[in-house]
Every structure is written in C-alpha cells, then in structure tokens.
Design a protein around this motif. Structure first.
Motif, mmCIF file in Angstrom:
data_model
loop_
_atom_site.group_PDB
_atom_site.id
_atom_site.type_symbol
_atom_site.label_atom_id
_atom_site.label_comp_id
_atom_site.label_asym_id
_atom_site.label_seq_id
_atom_site.Cartn_x
_atom_site.Cartn_y
_atom_site.Cartn_z
ATOM 1 N N ASP A 1 72.825 1.591 60.913
ATOM 2 C CA ASP A 1 73.319 0.581 59.977
ATOM 3 C C ASP A 1 73.606 1.248 58.628
ATOM 4 N N GLU A 2 74.797 1.014 58.076
ATOM 5 C CA GLU A 2 75.176 1.661 56.823
ATOM 6 C C GLU A 2 74.287 1.224 55.659
ATOM 7 N N SER A 3 73.831 -0.022 55.664
ATOM 8 C CA SER A 3 72.955 -0.466 54.577
ATOM 9 C C SER A 3 71.597 0.239 54.652
ATOM 10 N N ILE A 4 71.110 0.491 55.866
ATOM 11 C CA ILE A 4 69.867 1.241 56.041
ATOM 12 C C ILE A 4 70.065 2.680 55.581
ATOM 13 N N ARG A 5 71.206 3.214 55.892
ATOM 14 C CA ARG A 5 71.549 4.573 55.452
ATOM 15 C C ARG A 5 71.488 4.668 53.933
ATOM 16 N N ASP A 6 72.049 3.677 53.242
ATOM 17 C CA ASP A 6 72.018 3.644 51.778
ATOM 18 C C ASP A 6 70.584 3.582 51.260
ATOM 19 N N THR A 7 69.778 2.723 51.869
ATOM 20 C CA THR A 7 68.399 2.540 51.419
ATOM 21 C C THR A 7 67.597 3.828 51.556
ATOM 22 N N ILE A 8 67.754 4.513 52.686
ATOM 23 C CA ILE A 8 66.992 5.737 52.907
ATOM 24 C C ILE A 8 67.396 6.819 51.904
ATOM 25 N N GLU A 9 68.684 6.954 51.655
ATOM 26 C CA GLU A 9 69.118 7.953 50.669
ATOM 27 C C GLU A 9 68.521 7.654 49.296
ATOM 28 N N GLU A 10 68.578 6.410 48.885
ATOM 29 C CA GLU A 10 68.049 6.028 47.573
ATOM 30 C C GLU A 10 66.531 6.218 47.501
ATOM 31 N N GLU A 11 65.828 5.797 48.542
ATOM 32 C CA GLU A 11 64.370 5.854 48.534
ATOM 33 C C GLU A 11 63.863 7.286 48.637
ATOM 34 N N LEU A 12 64.519 8.095 49.457
ATOM 35 C CA LEU A 12 64.121 9.503 49.573
ATOM 36 C C LEU A 12 64.238 10.216 48.231
ATOM 37 N N THR A 13 65.327 9.963 47.528
ATOM 38 C CA THR A 13 65.527 10.586 46.211
ATOM 39 C C THR A 13 64.511 10.055 45.203
ATOM 40 N N ARG A 14 64.307 8.747 45.203
ATOM 41 C CA ARG A 14 63.384 8.148 44.236
ATOM 42 C C ARG A 14 61.960 8.635 44.435
ATOM 43 N N ARG A 15 61.482 8.650 45.668
ATOM 44 C CA ARG A 15 60.115 9.081 45.935
ATOM 45 C C ARG A 15 59.912 10.551 45.576
ATOM 46 N N SER A 16 60.861 11.382 45.974
ATOM 47 C CA SER A 16 60.720 12.815 45.724
ATOM 48 C C SER A 16 60.677 13.120 44.233
ATOM 49 N N GLN A 17 61.627 12.588 43.505
ATOM 50 C CA GLN A 17 61.708 12.887 42.078
ATOM 51 C C GLN A 17 60.580 12.214 41.302
ATOM 52 N N GLY A 18 60.172 11.010 41.742
ATOM 53 C CA GLY A 18 59.102 10.310 41.053
ATOM 54 C C GLY A 18 57.758 11.007 41.200
ATOM 55 N N ILE A 19 57.439 11.458 42.413
ATOM 56 C CA ILE A 19 56.174 12.153 42.645
ATOM 57 C C ILE A 19 56.141 13.465 41.865
ATOM 58 N N ALA A 20 57.244 14.198 41.894
ATOM 59 C CA ALA A 20 57.291 15.465 41.151
ATOM 60 C C ALA A 20 57.113 15.233 39.657
ATOM 61 N N ALA A 21 57.777 14.197 39.138
ATOM 62 C CA ALA A 21 57.673 13.909 37.702
ATOM 63 C C ALA A 21 56.245 13.562 37.312
ATOM 64 N N ALA A 22 55.506 12.898 38.184
ATOM 65 C CA ALA A 22 54.121 12.527 37.894
ATOM 66 C C ALA A 22 53.241 13.762 37.704
ATOM 67 N N TYR A 23 53.619 14.885 38.272
ATOM 68 C CA TYR A 23 52.870 16.132 38.129
ATOM 69 C C TYR A 23 53.484 17.070 37.087
ATOM 70 N N GLY A 24 54.500 16.589 36.400
ATOM 71 C CA GLY A 24 55.102 17.384 35.342
ATOM 72 C C GLY A 24 56.026 18.479 35.823
ATOM 73 N N ILE A 25 56.516 18.360 37.063
ATOM 74 C CA ILE A 25 57.507 19.318 37.565
ATOM 75 C C ILE A 25 58.700 18.527 38.085
ATOM 76 N N LYS A 26 59.625 19.178 38.758
ATOM 77 C CA LYS A 26 60.812 18.455 39.204
ATOM 78 C C LYS A 26 61.097 18.695 40.685
#
Length: 425
Positions: free
Chosen positions: A293-318
């Motif tokens: 499903d294209e909408s699921i595809r969109d959600t996964i791309e957005e969530e994967l990016t958000r989780r990765s960058q958010g967790i890294a930022a919490a530790y002061g790295i990227k």
C-alpha cells in the motif's frame, strides 16, 4: 425500427463477441503445441544448462543475448533486437493478419552469488542463476519456437528478454526505450518459477501480488575514542542499537494490524578502525522495506527517518538516513488474471491451478510494466524431490521438467489473448 424495440444491443453485441471469441479459441490445438515443443526438449535443456553455467549480472548480458540469438537462428528465427535497450533483447513475431500486440517477458540476468549446487553445469565465475532466470528465458524461447513457425493468428507478439531484474532497473530501461509505444503493445504477461509450489502447478492472484521494494541506510555518526576512555568520545554503537530496536516495533506499533509490511535491517557494521581498543566514530545499518500500500510506504519512510534522527539527537549525535524507493508492488489486472487463469485451467487442469490467498513479500520489477500497460504475472511450480531449494539460495538449480509445459502455456495464452482482442469492436 420496430425490430429493435426491447433489445439491449450493447449486451447482444458483447454476447456475440464472446461467442465468436470462444469458438475461435477452440481452434487452438493445445496438444499439438505440447507435442511439437516436446520434440525440442533436449535442445532446450542443453541451452538452459549452458546459460546456467555462464551467468551474467545486471545489464552486462551480452553473451547471454548472443546465446539466445544463436539458438533462435538454429530454428530459422532471426531478428532479435539487442540494440534498443541496454542488455535486453526483443523479438517481434508477426501473425498472418492484422490485430493487436501482446508482450511476453522473461528476465535473463543472474545474481552475484557463489554457486554451491554441485551440479555438473554449475557456474564457476562467481555469479549464479540462483533465481531461475536461466529457465525463464528458456521457456520463452520454447514459446517463440512454436509461435514463429505457426503464424496463423491475428496481430503480433513482442517477446522481451529483460536484463537487470535483480537490481529492479531493467524493466524501466525497457519502458524508456519506447518499444511498447513503437509496437502499440496492449497487454504484457510474465511468470516466475516458484520452489514452494509443486511441479505441475501454476498460481495466480488478482490485485497486489508481490511487494514493493525499498532500500534504506542509517549512518549514526558519533565521536571515536580510545576503548578505555569512552567518556572522551560519543559512542555511536549503543545509539545505533537503540535505533535498531526501535525499528523492530515500527510495523507492529505504527501500522494497522490488518496491513502487511516488512522492515528488515540486513547489515549492521561499525565503520573505520577494527582495532579491539578503538571505539568507532560511526555505525551503518542497511536494509529493506516491503509493502503493498502506497500510504503504508509513506508512513514507514517518515517513521523510519523520525525515529532514527530523534534517537540520535537525544544522545547528542546525528543519524543520516537515506530511503530509496526501488520498485512498486506487482498489481495484477483483474480481468487479465481471470483470462490467464482460465487458460491455465485448460493447459494444466483446473485441479493444478491455484488461486493465491495472500501475496508474496518478494519483489519483481514487472510492476514497472504494469504502470504503463495492463499486465498479469503468475507463478509456475518447480518443487519435487530434487528441487527444494529456495530462490536466491546458492544451492538452487532450475527444474527442467517445467520448460515444455511453461513454453506451451505461454504460446497458448498469447494466441488466446490475440484471438480475444481481435474479436473486440
């Protein structure tokens, strides 16, 4: 005027078209197709084994195309076009009267994998036909041998030998060549061998049938330091581990439980020094996402990016994320799938024709064709006592028992579709 009162002319016309089409289909002699192809079985198996022994990957399929050209010429068939699209070949078979054009497609590339099958014809060049494309091109050649000799049909058949399916770039290359517009192709058909299905069976599914394929990479960048003094740096490894764990719940805790998706991290490596006492300054993960499903595809791309960058930022790295959409889901045209399945009922026997309840999570760039043409992609069973290995296994070898049935079916299907299209107003 009085004669037309109460008559539904469009419905009557449709009924007559179907009646004429059915009658014309009955003139296609399936048994003669099988018997004629059976006479060439040993030569086709020999060709398949030669291709298996000499696999080529990506668009670098010039020797494979040369072998295809050579065996076709043995049967008096010329005209293979190897110039229009890089690595791919096209053969046009003209019927003896005007009509529509349908396309038959087989992929011809191999995988960059060391073969371990142990068969006499195993590859020794570091690549392998571990997905059965050696068999796919051979069953299309079998169909060509029959169709080129028996041209009492309307229209044309465009046979496509496609390169670079494994990198899901070959189909788009064929589309970009303009060959479908050149020959005004109306429909396209293709198939894959399937080791989970018994030899002698064939399977269909209308609608979403194989998953979209996306790739991602996540590079977690910290500050390297001595392993005895971790406080002097910013260790990216525990951060990358936390990102990895967060991705494991992305599907189960983000998506509708009734929607299917797979997110797999397939490689996880520190970068830089491999010394036992140095904390690396970066970690890289790569993986794949499969959806329908294209909408699921969109959600996964957005969530994967958000989780990765958010967790890294919490530790002061990227975290540097790259998400690449490679190919969409195979989505079979319902009407063409119905027609192909009915043809399979006649060719394989209804008891051997399977309607898949669920789609497969593997991907196929046949989906690129379906964005520009109605198409149907199906699966031909190859499993028996000697052939149980999964696709992409280094131990895989194609089952030659299906070459003649598959070649006969592609011949029969093409003739049926051209007959039907010729009857349409």
């Amino acid at each position: 005027m009085l004669l037309t009162i109460g008559l539904d002319l469009p419905r009557i016309t449709l009924y007559l078209v179907k009646l004429i089409s059915a009658e014309m289909k009955n003139t296609i002699d399936l048994e003669s197709i099988r018997q004629e192809l059976q006479q060439n079985e040993s030569r086709l198996i020999s060709f398949r084994k030669t291709v298996h022994e000499n696999p080529e990957v990506g668009f670098n399929t010039q020797n494979t195309l040369a072998r295809i050209k050579s065996i076709l010429e043995e049967f008096g068939i010329t005209g293979l076009d190897t110039e229009t699209s890089p690595g791919s070949g096209f053969l046009l078979i003209n019927g003896n009267r005007p009509g529509a054009t349908v396309a038959l497609r087989a992929d011809i590339d191999a995988l960059p994998i060391e073969e371990k099958s142990g068969c006499e014809w195993a590859s020794k060049n570091g690549n392998a036909h571990s997905c059965g494309h050696d068999g796919h091109q051979t069953w299309l050649i079998a169909a060509i041998i029959y169709l080129a000799k028996h041209r009492d049909f309307p229209g044309r058949i465009l046979c496509v030998f496609q390169a670079d399916e494994e990198n899901v770039a070959g189909a788009q290359s064929v589309i970009d060549s303009g060959v479908f517009q050149k020959y005004d192709v109306k429909e396209i058909y293709g198939a894959h061998n399937e080791p989970s299905l018994d030899v002698g069976t064939i399977a269909f599914k209308a609608g979403p049938t194989m998953a979209a394929c996306d790739l991602f990479s996540i590079r977690v960048v910290g500050v390297g330091t001595h392993g005895a003094r971790p406080n002097f740096g910013k260790d990216p490894l525990p951060v990358a581990t936390e990102i990895y764990n967060a991705l494991q719940s992305l599907v189960s805790r983000t998506l509708d439980p009734l929607k299917s998706a797979v997110v797999s991290v397939c490689s996880f490596n520190t970068e830089g020094s491999r010394a036992y006492n140095i904390i690396s300054d970066s970690v890289k993960m790569i993986g794949t996402v499969r959806t329908f499903d294209e909408s699921i595809r969109d959600t996964i791309e957005e969530e994967l990016t958000r989780r990765s960058q958010g967790i890294a930022a919490a530790y002061g790295i990227k975290a540097e994320t790259v998400y690449e959409r490679r190919v969409s889901a195979v989505n079979n045209d319902p009407e063409l799938t119905k027609e192909a399945k009915e043809a399979a009922d006649r060719c394989f026997g209804a008891q051997n024709v399977i309607e898949l309840a669920e789609p497969y999570m593997i991907s196929e760039d046949f989906s690129s064709y379906q964005k520009v043409l109605p198409g149907c992609f199906f699966f031909i069973g190859v499993k028996d006592r000697e052939h149980k290995e999964a696709l992409h296994s280094p131990y895989f070898d194609f089952n030659d028992k299906v070459l003649i049935p598959a070649g006969a079916f592609f011949s029969y299907l093409a003739l049926e579709r051209l007959t039907t299209l010729s009857c349409q107003p």
